[in-house]
Design a protein around this motif. Sequence first.
Motif, mmCIF file in Angstrom:
data_model
loop_
_atom_site.group_PDB
_atom_site.id
_atom_site.type_symbol
_atom_site.label_atom_id
_atom_site.label_comp_id
_atom_site.label_asym_id
_atom_site.label_seq_id
_atom_site.Cartn_x
_atom_site.Cartn_y
_atom_site.Cartn_z
ATOM 1 N N LEU A 472 0.825 -1.200 0.000
ATOM 2 C CA LEU A 472 0.000 0.000 0.000
ATOM 3 C C LEU A 472 0.864 1.257 0.000
ATOM 4 O O LEU A 472 0.507 2.272 -0.610
ATOM 5 C CB LEU A 472 -0.926 -0.018 1.224
ATOM 6 N N ILE A 476 0.587 4.216 -4.673
ATOM 7 C CA ILE A 476 0.385 5.511 -5.350
ATOM 8 C C ILE A 476 1.509 5.751 -6.345
ATOM 9 O O ILE A 476 1.262 6.121 -7.507
ATOM 10 C CB ILE A 476 0.306 6.647 -4.316
ATOM 11 N N PHE A 481 -3.715 2.483 -8.208
ATOM 12 C CA PHE A 481 -5.103 2.819 -7.899
ATOM 13 C C PHE A 481 -5.837 3.218 -9.178
ATOM 14 O O PHE A 481 -5.273 3.879 -10.061
ATOM 15 C CB PHE A 481 -5.181 3.960 -6.888
ATOM 16 N N LEU A 503 -13.264 3.704 -5.509
ATOM 17 C CA LEU A 503 -11.844 3.395 -5.570
ATOM 18 C C LEU A 503 -11.612 1.896 -5.709
ATOM 19 O O LEU A 503 -12.271 1.088 -5.053
ATOM 20 C CB LEU A 503 -11.150 3.915 -4.302
ATOM 21 N N TRP A 505 -8.110 -0.972 -6.206
ATOM 22 C CA TRP A 505 -6.650 -1.134 -6.188
ATOM 23 C C TRP A 505 -6.296 -2.314 -7.075
ATOM 24 O O TRP A 505 -6.666 -3.456 -6.776
ATOM 25 C CB TRP A 505 -6.176 -1.368 -4.756
ATOM 26 N N ILE A 519 -9.028 -0.083 2.779
ATOM 27 C CA ILE A 519 -9.273 1.263 3.301
ATOM 28 C C ILE A 519 -9.017 1.341 4.801
ATOM 29 O O ILE A 519 -8.404 2.305 5.299
ATOM 30 C CB ILE A 519 -10.702 1.725 2.976
ATOM 31 N N ALA A 522 -5.416 1.585 5.316
ATOM 32 C CA ALA A 522 -4.932 2.918 4.923
ATOM 33 C C ALA A 522 -5.232 3.947 6.001
ATOM 34 O O ALA A 522 -4.420 4.840 6.277
ATOM 35 C CB ALA A 522 -5.568 3.330 3.598
ATOM 36 N N ILE A 528 -4.386 7.198 4.195
ATOM 37 C CA ILE A 528 -5.677 7.509 3.588
ATOM 38 C C ILE A 528 -5.723 8.932 3.035
ATOM 39 O O ILE A 528 -6.380 9.182 2.020
ATOM 40 C CB ILE A 528 -6.821 7.282 4.617
ATOM 41 N N ARG A 530 -3.314 10.712 1.624
ATOM 42 C CA ARG A 530 -2.671 10.746 0.308
ATOM 43 C C ARG A 530 -3.568 10.100 -0.743
ATOM 44 O O ARG A 530 -3.659 10.569 -1.884
ATOM 45 C CB ARG A 530 -1.330 10.019 0.364
ATOM 46 N N ILE A 531 -4.230 9.008 -0.357
ATOM 47 C CA ILE A 531 -5.128 8.333 -1.294
ATOM 48 C C ILE A 531 -6.310 9.233 -1.635
ATOM 49 O O ILE A 531 -6.726 9.349 -2.800
ATOM 50 C CB ILE A 531 -5.606 6.991 -0.698
ATOM 51 N N SER A 532 -6.868 9.898 -0.607
ATOM 52 C CA SER A 532 -8.001 10.802 -0.846
ATOM 53 C C SER A 532 -7.597 11.949 -1.765
ATOM 54 O O SER A 532 -8.382 12.368 -2.630
ATOM 55 C CB SER A 532 -8.530 11.348 0.481
ATOM 56 N N TRP A 534 -5.423 11.804 -4.124
ATOM 57 C CA TRP A 534 -5.377 11.249 -5.483
ATOM 58 C C TRP A 534 -6.785 11.091 -6.044
ATOM 59 O O TRP A 534 -7.045 11.398 -7.216
ATOM 60 C CB TRP A 534 -4.650 9.903 -5.473
#
Length: 717
Positions: A472, A476, A481, A503, A505, A519, A522, A528, A530-532, A534
Amino acid sequence: MGELPYSSLDFAGAAQEPVQRILIVDDEARLRDSYRELLAGRAEIVECADGREAMARLDSDTFDVVLLDIRLPDISGLAVLQWARQRAISAIVIMVSADPDIDSAIDALRGGAGEFVRKPCDPELLLRAVERALQRRRLERSHALLAARLEQSERLHRFLVEQAPDIIYTLDEAGRFVFVNGRVESLLGFCREELVGQPYTELVHEEDRERARYAFAERRTGGRASANVEIRLRCKNDDVVHVDNRFIVAMLSATGIYETEMPRDALRFMGTYGIARDITERKRAEEKISFQAFHDLLTQLPNRVLFRDRLALALSQAARRATLLGVMFIDLDRFKTVNDSFGHAEGDQLLKTVAQRLKHCLRAGDTLARLGGDEFTVMLPDLLHADDVVGVAEKIAQELGAPLMLGGQEFRPTASIGIAVFPRDGETVEALIAHADLAMYQVKNAGKNSFGFYSPHMSEARRERLSLENDLQLAIERREFVLHYQPQFSQRSGQMIGMEALLRWQHPRLGLLAPGGFIALAEETGLICRISDWVLQEGCRQLALWHADGHRHLRLALNLSARDFERKDLLERVVAAPARHGIGCDRLEIEITESLLLDDAEDVIATVRQLRQHGVRVAIDDFGMRYSSLNYLRRFPVSSIKIDQSFVRDLGRDQGAASIIHAIVGIAEGFGLHLIAEGVESEEQARRLADLGCEDMQGYYFGRPLPADEVLEWATP
């Protein structure tokens, strides 16, 4: 033996009291500045940044007090202290250090440091330590001046002996007191008249008499004579104030006295001259530092270091005796809620109460420790069967469950307990603690308030989790993702009105993973946000492409985590994403869960209000499943609510589902909120929803979540 008052001494012509000087030795300039500002006006301040410069200063100049850091860039502060003592430098050294090692503190005190202050320094404590040292130097200077003037006078010599802070004595050849100064009365409560003619054992603690035999009544002289021997001296009565009113700890130095007028080979032993210095306070300080290094200060229980040490010893004994040993890892349930609801003071009181209750459940040979926070560990040696731990766990659950008062309310503590047994579940300290910890987390995940044993599959699951966490971290950067989109339709017009970004993966080994598979991890690891970020940027980028292709009526819904709402820059991040891609904020809808409304409600309300003021739509996802409250709808300026798919699924099978949906429709109309139903899978469900007043829908009936290049193609009912 008469006393000579100070007023009878001739101090005529004595020089004015010289300005006292302090040398600050620390490699951090900001700390030297702080010390200088704190001590301004009390003495002349000189600074240096390393040990060699400090030794050069001390060698060439005179100082009263040295503030000396243990950790210096070139040599240790302890080495500087040792050098100063070897050179007989008279300055009082106050050690200042952030070193958590107990040995450094004890070494500093034993090495001759006058005080030990731990970083970060409390200014008041540091100031008092310096003032004590300066006062002591003034007294030493006065004493030195006095000693020089009284050197040739027997009367004045006796005055000095009587005024000395130490017990000074002489014994005859049989070990009986011939002389003892008046300090013995203030320290031990004995009048010197009652000691003269009595053996020295009258003063010595019974457990130390064997050691005192070779030190108190010393016959040797010179370098072989006794020096710095610790002896406990007993107090006569309770009028003397000490740790327990029974004894003091004294540092004893003594030498034999011989008839000097006889030939050297025929010297006659006449007795012993000795000095006993009270070091009780220093010993108390050492014991306190030692206790703090190995115990938790809140509960007074052993800490992690002491627990591991005892466990290591117990494991070696268990291996030798071929017995079993149990380790329990105990984690309180809902402790964060206690702190958040009642405050940290009540939380600390709960921890102390829990510690006492846990003690009552254990044997004398068991060890209970607090690792930190709300985590405790227990060591249970000498078990006959592994299942013997079950009885202890059940007793703990029963004892903890008794009600107590927190913040004026009744509270019943519970705990999740993981158990590992030697040698079945591990043969080392690290393995047993780690496996008990794993078992505890399994209990947490299964519902808390219980206990469970470790099993090998837990380690495999942990390894899988760690592997997934590592993957994980890189997902990114590796562009793994992707977003799939599910269309939202208006039943009245038959037109697509928006998309929900979901989302996924694309894991290189496990394939396409839905959010439920990663999630939570994350959120736990902090990835989370950084993922949000993106998701925001990628979703807005795709929406801009659809708008450019003529679908300007489409809006985009996407989910944010509760962790996102903890960030102070959430508003700026959300508003910046559509602006960067040239679309209006009103085309973006942020979905939040009902549970978020209960966490830091005031902060969340403020953030939602700011988002709405910038035109961003905000929807409550899965409405009706958790903590639905009309009051929250009144306070939160949301724009939409989404009917949970479980109600949609039960349409036609459960009359209650239709009633709930009808009520939600009424709530939406009453509050002027947009309403959408999710999870619509059939024409019949779509028709019933429309009959109940819900016109906007999404679900498999209209289209499955698909990649961006496929969703417009298939998103037709």
